[in-house]
Design a protein around this motif. Structure first.
Motif, PDB file in Angstrom:
ATOM      1  N   TRP A 141     137.764 -37.498 -13.120  1.00  0.00           N
ATOM      2  CA  TRP A 141     137.326 -36.274 -12.664  1.00  0.00           C
ATOM      3  C   TRP A 141     136.481 -36.441 -11.572  1.00  0.00           C
ATOM      4  N   ARG A 182     131.845 -36.714 -17.785  1.00  0.00           N
ATOM      5  CA  ARG A 182     132.408 -35.602 -18.061  1.00  0.00           C
ATOM      6  C   ARG A 182     131.857 -34.829 -19.109  1.00  0.00           C
ATOM      7  N   TRP A 193     136.691 -29.369 -14.815  1.00  0.00           N
ATOM      8  CA  TRP A 193     137.608 -30.640 -14.538  1.00  0.00           C
ATOM      9  C   TRP A 193     138.125 -30.221 -12.874  1.00  0.00           C
ATOM     10  N   PRO A 194     138.603 -31.382 -12.365  1.00  0.00           N
ATOM     11  CA  PRO A 194     138.966 -30.970 -10.861  1.00  0.00           C
ATOM     12  C   PRO A 194     140.073 -30.143 -10.658  1.00  0.00           C
ATOM     13  N   ASP A 232     136.290 -43.746  -8.463  1.00  0.00           N
ATOM     14  CA  ASP A 232     135.766 -42.723  -9.730  1.00  0.00           C
ATOM     15  C   ASP A 232     134.462 -43.405 -10.169  1.00  0.00           C
ATOM     16  N   ARG A 249     143.567 -33.253 -18.799  1.00  0.00           N
ATOM     17  CA  ARG A 249     142.136 -32.876 -18.749  1.00  0.00           C
ATOM     18  C   ARG A 249     141.134 -33.802 -19.529  1.00  0.00           C
ATOM     19  N   GLU A 257     132.395 -42.595 -16.056  1.00  0.00           N
ATOM     20  CA  GLU A 257     133.275 -41.427 -16.165  1.00  0.00           C
ATOM     21  C   GLU A 257     133.046 -40.407 -17.351  1.00  0.00           C
ATOM     22  N   ARG A 295     143.537 -28.469 -12.993  1.00  0.00           N
ATOM     23  CA  ARG A 295     143.445 -27.326 -13.867  1.00  0.00           C
ATOM     24  C   ARG A 295     144.463 -26.798 -14.896  1.00  0.00           C
TER      25      ARG A 295
END
Ligand code: PLP
Length: 401
Positions: free
Chosen positions: A35, A7, A18-19, A47, A29, A3, A23
Motif C-alpha cells: 500500500w 496499513r 488502500w491505493p 514498499d 485489499r 507495511e 480500489r
C-alpha cells in the motif's frame, strides 16, 4: 514500522486507505499487495518492508518520464528555494503557457488548474457561457464534478436537478452523435470527447465531430487529460490534424506534479471573463517550474517515441504470452496507454482471470495492475521482467488456477 503496521494506522484515520489501483480489487485489499512506498525511481517503487516492485501503471498516467526523473528533480530542487504560492505570478506561468501554445494546435490562450476534472469543468462552463446553451454531448470520462457525474448514475450524492443536460455517445459512433445533435438542435453548448482510450478514433471520426459541432453552433472540446503528450506531442489533435475549440490537459504535463490546463481558441477562451473559474492554487509556481522542464524535455528529446516503443513492447509481451497459452486476452488502446482485456471464457470469467493475473504479477515483483501507462524510464530489464510475469500469468490462466 512495517507495511502491516502502516496499513493499520491508515485504517484508523483514512476514509479510503488502500491505493487507488487496488480500489477495485477486493481480493488484494488485505492481501500481499503493498500500500505504501518509501522509494521511487524510474518505473520502480519500494514498499515499507523494503520490497522492490516494477510499476507499469505509474499512478495511472501522470508519470510519463518516470519517478524521480533527473529533469523534473532538478526543476524541483532549483525552485524549492522560492515560495510556491504567493500574491504574485511567477514568470514560469507565462513560459508554460507559451510552450502549450507552441505544442498544442488549438491553444491560443491558457488557464491553469490542478486536476483534469477542473479543466473539464472549466471547458464546459466556458462553452455554456459562449453559447448561452446547456446541453452537452459527451463521450468518455471527464472527472468527478457534478455536471458530469450526476448523469452517469454510478454514484449517489448528486441532485436530480443536475440530470438531463449531458447525453452520452460511444467513440466512433457517428450516427449516435448526429441523432443527438438533431434531437437537441439549437440547445447543444458543446461536444466533449475523450479522443482515444481503449479505441483510437476511426479515420474521419474526429473530423466529422468538428463538422457536426460547427453545424450545431456548438463548441468542440477534446478532453486530452490522458492523450496530451502521451499519444503525441500535440495530443490527439496533433495526431489527427483535427483542431478543437478547447482542450483539457493534465496528467503527463508535469510528470506527476498536480497541474492541469484548459487551452483553446482566443475568442472562445474570452468567455472565461463571463463565468467564474478560480481556485487558490491556480498559480502554484512550483508546478509551472516542473511543467516547464517537463515540456521542454518532451519537445527537445525523443521521450515520446521511447514511451511508445516501450508500450509496444508491453503490448507484444502481453498479446504474445496470451497467444502462446491459447488465450484470447489482448492489450487494447494506444501504445502509451494500454488496458489488459480479458474476454469471457467458459469457467473463467474476466474477473477471475484478472484476479489470477494480478496475483501472478505480484509473485513476479510487479504491482498487480490491470493497465500499462508506459514511461520513458522503463529499462530492458524491466520489460523482460514484465514479459516473464505475463508468461507465468497466462500459464496459470491456461491451467485455470
Ligand atoms: C480523460 C480524463 N478526463 C478527466 C479526468 C479527470 O482528471 P482528474 O482525476 O485529474 O481530476 C481523467 C482522470 O482519469 C481522465 O482520464
Amino acid at each position: 514500522m512495517t507495511e502491516t503496521a502502516w496499513r493499520e494506522r491508515g485504517r484508523q484515520v483514512l476514509a479510503r486507505p488502500w491505493p487507488p489501483m487496488l480500489r477495485d480489487a477486493p481480493e488484494l485489499r488485505d492481501g500481499a499487495a503493498p500500500w505504501f512506498f518509501t522509494g521511487a525511481c524510474g518505473a520502480r517503487l519500494v514498499d515499507e518492508d523494503g520490497r522492490d516492485y516494477l510499476d507499469l501503471e505509474m499512478g495511472r498516467g501522470p508519470n510519463l518520464l518516470g519517478y524521480g526523473h533527473p529533469v523534473t528533480r532538478a526543476a524541483i530542487a532549483e525552485h524549492a528555494r522560492l515560495a510556491v504560492q504567493t500574491s504574485l505570478l511567477h514568470r514560469a506561468e507565462v513560459e508554460v503557457a507559451e510552450l502549450l501554445v507552441e505544442l498544442v494546435p488549438c491553444a491560443e490562450r491558457v488557464v491553469f488548474a490542478k486536476n483534469g476534472s477542473d479543466a473539464c469543468t472549466a471547458a464546459v462552463r466556458v462553452a455554456r457561457a459562449a453559447t448561452g446553451r446547456d446541453v452537452i454531448l459527451s463521450s468518455g470520462y471527464h472527472g468527478y464534478h457534478d455536471w458530469f457525474m450526476a448523469e452517469t448514475g454510478w454514484a449517489e450524492g448528486f441532485p436530480a436537478a443536475y440530470r438531463g443536460f449531458v447525453h452520452g455517445f460511444e467513440l466512433n459512433d457517428l450516427a449516435a452523435v448526429e441523432e443527438l445533435a438533431e434531437r437537441h438542435a439549437g440547445q447543444v453548448a458543446a461536444i466533449i470527447v475523450e479522443p482515444a482510450h481503449r479505441l483510437l478514433p476511426a479515420p474521419g471520426f474526429l473530423a466529422a465531430l468538428r463538422r457536426i459541432a460547427d453545424r450545431a453552433g456548438a463548441v468542440l472540446i477534446f478532453d486530452e487529460v490522458v492523450t496530451a503528450f502521451r499519444l503525441h506531442l500535440g495530443g490527439a489533435q496533433g495526431y489527427s490534424g483535427v483542431v478543437p475549440d478547447l482542450a483539457c490537459l493534465g496528467k503527463a504535463m508535469s510528470n506527476g506534479y498536480p497541474l492541469s490546463a484548459l487551452v483553446g481558441r482566443r475568442e472562445v477562451m474570452e468567455n472565461l471573463q463571463k463565468t467564474f473559474f478560480s481556485m487558490t492554487y491556480q498559480h502554484d509556481s512550483l508546478g509551472f517550474a516542473i511543467a516547464r522542464a517537463c515540456l521542454r524535455h518532451l519537445r527537445d528529446s525523443a521521450a515520446i517515441e521511447t514511451v511508445a516503443a516501450h508500450g509496444e513492447a508491453i503490448r507484444s509481451a502481453f498479446d504474445g504470452a496470451a497467444a502462446r497459452h491459447g488465450l484470447p486476452a489482448r492489450a487494447r488502446g494506444f501504445s502509451a496507454r494500454l488496458d489488459f482485456d480479458f474476454p469471457d471464457l467458459p469457467g473463467l470469467p474476466p474477473d477471475a482471470q484478472l484476479a489470477l493475473f494480478r496475483r501472478t504479477l505480484l509473485d513476479h515483483g510487479l504491482l498487480p495492475v490491470r493497465a500499462a501507462f508506459a514511461c520513458e524510464a522503463l529499462t530492458a530489464a524491466d520489460l523482460a521482467q514484465a514479459a516473464a510475469a505475463f508468461d507465468a500469468a497466462f500459464a496459470r490462466l491456461e491451467k485455470g488456477s
